[in-house]
Design a protein around this motif. Structure first.
Motif, short mmCIF file in Angstrom:
data_model
loop_
_atom_site.label_atom_id
_atom_site.label_comp_id
_atom_site.label_asym_id
_atom_site.label_seq_id
_atom_site.Cartn_x
_atom_site.Cartn_y
_atom_site.Cartn_z
N HIS A 192 -11.39 12.31 -2.90
CA HIS A 192 -11.71 11.37 -3.93
C HIS A 192 -10.10 10.88 -4.48
CE1 HIS A 192 -15.78 10.96 -4.27
NE2 HIS A 192 -15.71 12.39 -4.16
N GLY A 193 -9.14 11.88 -4.56
CA GLY A 193 -7.93 11.47 -4.99
C GLY A 193 -6.90 11.39 -4.20
N CYS A 194 -7.08 11.18 -2.81
CA CYS A 194 -6.20 10.92 -1.82
C CYS A 194 -6.68 9.64 -1.20
CB CYS A 194 -6.06 12.28 -0.99
SG CYS A 194 -5.36 13.50 -1.68
N GLY A 195 -5.66 9.27 0.09
CA GLY A 195 -6.18 8.21 0.74
C GLY A 195 -5.05 7.02 0.62
N LEU A 196 -5.72 5.79 1.12
CA LEU A 196 -4.95 4.63 0.92
C LEU A 196 -5.10 3.94 -0.24
CD1 LEU A 196 -2.81 3.09 2.99
CD2 LEU A 196 -4.89 1.48 3.21
N TYR A 208 0.76 -0.99 0.02
CA TYR A 208 -0.01 -0.08 0.06
C TYR A 208 0.87 1.15 -0.25
CZ TYR A 208 -4.08 -2.99 1.42
OH TYR A 208 -5.07 -3.92 1.64
N PHE A 209 0.21 2.08 -0.43
CA PHE A 209 0.92 3.62 -0.07
C PHE A 209 0.00 4.62 0.07
CE2 PHE A 209 0.08 4.00 -4.59
CZ PHE A 209 -0.05 5.24 -4.93
N TYR A 210 0.02 5.83 0.69
CA TYR A 210 -0.98 6.67 0.93
C TYR A 210 -0.62 8.06 0.06
CZ TYR A 210 -4.03 9.92 3.21
OH TYR A 210 -5.22 10.85 3.70
N LEU A 211 -1.62 8.42 -0.82
CA LEU A 211 -1.42 9.42 -1.65
C LEU A 211 -1.98 10.67 -0.90
CD1 LEU A 211 -0.57 10.39 -4.50
CD2 LEU A 211 -2.77 9.90 -5.13
N ALA A 212 -1.14 11.58 -0.44
CA ALA A 212 -1.37 12.67 -0.13
C ALA A 212 -1.67 14.12 -1.01
CB ALA A 212 -0.45 13.25 1.08
N ASP A 213 -1.83 15.34 -0.67
CA ASP A 213 -1.73 16.50 -1.42
C ASP A 213 -1.30 17.72 -0.65
OD1 ASP A 213 -3.41 18.78 -2.24
OD2 ASP A 213 -3.85 17.29 -4.05
N ASN A 266 -7.99 -9.10 2.06
CA ASN A 266 -8.35 -8.55 0.66
C ASN A 266 -7.71 -7.08 0.52
OD1 ASN A 266 -11.20 -10.13 1.70
ND2 ASN A 266 -10.21 -10.92 -0.25
N ASP A 267 -7.60 -6.74 -0.72
CA ASP A 267 -6.84 -5.26 -1.03
C ASP A 267 -8.18 -4.26 -0.58
OD1 ASP A 267 -4.40 -5.83 -2.03
OD2 ASP A 267 -5.70 -6.53 -3.91
N LEU A 268 -7.67 -3.02 -0.24
CA LEU A 268 -8.66 -1.97 0.33
C LEU A 268 -8.05 -0.81 -0.10
CD1 LEU A 268 -10.93 -1.46 2.23
CD2 LEU A 268 -9.37 -1.20 4.26
N ARG A 269 -9.05 0.16 -0.77
CA ARG A 269 -8.79 1.51 -0.97
C ARG A 269 -9.68 2.27 -0.09
NH1 ARG A 269 -7.65 6.13 -2.03
NH2 ARG A 269 -8.26 7.32 -3.96
N VAL A 270 -8.83 3.07 0.79
CA VAL A 270 -9.74 3.72 1.66
C VAL A 270 -9.60 5.30 1.30
CG1 VAL A 270 -9.94 4.57 4.19
CG2 VAL A 270 -9.05 2.19 3.52
N ILE A 271 -10.99 5.91 1.05
CA ILE A 271 -11.12 7.40 1.07
C ILE A 271 -11.88 7.81 2.23
CG2 ILE A 271 -12.33 9.03 -0.55
CD1 ILE A 271 -12.28 6.37 -2.75
N THR A 272 -11.28 8.91 2.68
CA THR A 272 -12.02 9.57 3.92
C THR A 272 -12.53 10.93 3.83
OG1 THR A 272 -9.64 10.40 4.39
CG2 THR A 272 -10.29 8.33 5.44
N ASN A 273 -13.25 11.21 4.76
CA ASN A 273 -14.04 12.49 4.86
C ASN A 273 -13.06 13.72 4.53
OD1 ASN A 273 -16.48 14.18 4.98
ND2 ASN A 273 -15.67 14.73 6.98
#
Length: 266
Positions: free
Chosen positions: A176-180, A87-92, A117-124
């Motif tokens: 939407h464009g950031c997160g795990l 995984y990597f975390y995409l910041a802004d 299982n693979d997980l994409r996390v998008i936060t508030n």
């Protein structure tokens, strides 16, 4: 949970100083032991963040200056990541993190059993607006007036959580464009759509395509599990119409075939 936090820092020369200030605030708000990595085309960035490098581990990766494509940069990051990383975390550059944010992210991932299982996390995310200098200015005219008459607003960048919480107006949504991001599914779909250059919905498109190979979880949560988008004067809206037409075309293809048919080629 282990992951590196990646930034893309590629700006025009006239945007560099203000973007650098936001980058420093963003990195300074990170309460995590994760390594910070920055993809950049600015040769003087290393010198300009030397104060931050004294207090935490930051690695810089240089790329050539080209017509900016966020999708291209993200795909390049996927090639630079260590082979064993999952995984990597995409910041802004413009994100401020609540002090408890990364603790909550780790808690969410464990609850969602990220190892199974693979997980994409998008936060508030809370989009901040600069405070009005005059109370009579209607909030609904912000998008119009901030571009034409920016002096009607106080653009001084907030540095702390207390300063952010004292801002009069913010609206919540998702970053939407950031997160795990899980790396294997990212590679399976051929990465981001590099056809989108400039301003466009590449993040939404990526999340839709990724959902065929990974769980995509949108976490609403509270302030403590949220990010805050630091305001700045409007950047270039290059190719906006063209990119939204492209997005429309692919969404129709996905709705018809249940997966983007371009996946076969990629």
């Amino acid at each position: 949970m282990e992951y590196d936090i990646w930034y893309i820092f590629c700006y025009s020369e006239d945007q560099y100083i203000s973007a650098l200030k936001r980058l420093k605030i963003s990195i300074g708000s990170i309460n995590s032991n994760s390594k910070i990595k920055i993809l950049t085309w600015h040769k003087n960035l290393n010198k300009d963040i030397i104060d931050l490098k004294k207090i935490r581990k930051i690695d810089l990766f240089e790329t050539k200056k080209i017509e900016f494509s966020r999708a291209f940069c993200i795909n390049l990051i996927s090639k630079l990541i260590d082979v064993e990383d999952k995984y990597f975390y995409l910041a802004d550059t413009d994100l401020f993190f609540h002090p408890e944010y990364f603790n909550w992210l780790d808690f969410i991932c464990k609850k969602m059993n990220y190892k199974k299982n693979d997980l994409r996390v998008i936060t508030n995310n809370f989009n901040l607006r600069p405070n009005k200098k005059y109370k009579f200015i209607p909030n609904k005219l912000f998008n119009l007036l901030s571009g034409i008459f920016p002096n009607l607003y106080n653009w001084e960048t907030p540095n702390t959580l207390n300063e952010i919480l004292n801002i009069n107006y913010m609206n919540s949504g998702f970053a939407h464009g950031c997160g795990l991001i899980p790396i294997d599914p990212l590679k399976k779909i051929g990465g981001y759509n590099e056809e989108i250059i400039g301003y466009g919905p590449e993040d939404d498109l990526f999340n839709k395509r990724l959902s065929f190979f990974s769980r995509v979880y949108y976490h609403i949560g509270s302030l403590r599990s949220s990010t805050f988008h630091i305001y700045h004067p409007k950047l270039n809206y290059q190719n906006k119409k063209k990119n939204w037409n492209y997005w429309n075309f692919i969404i129709k293809d996905i709705n018809k075939n249940r997966i983007h048919s371009d996946y076969i080629i990629r």
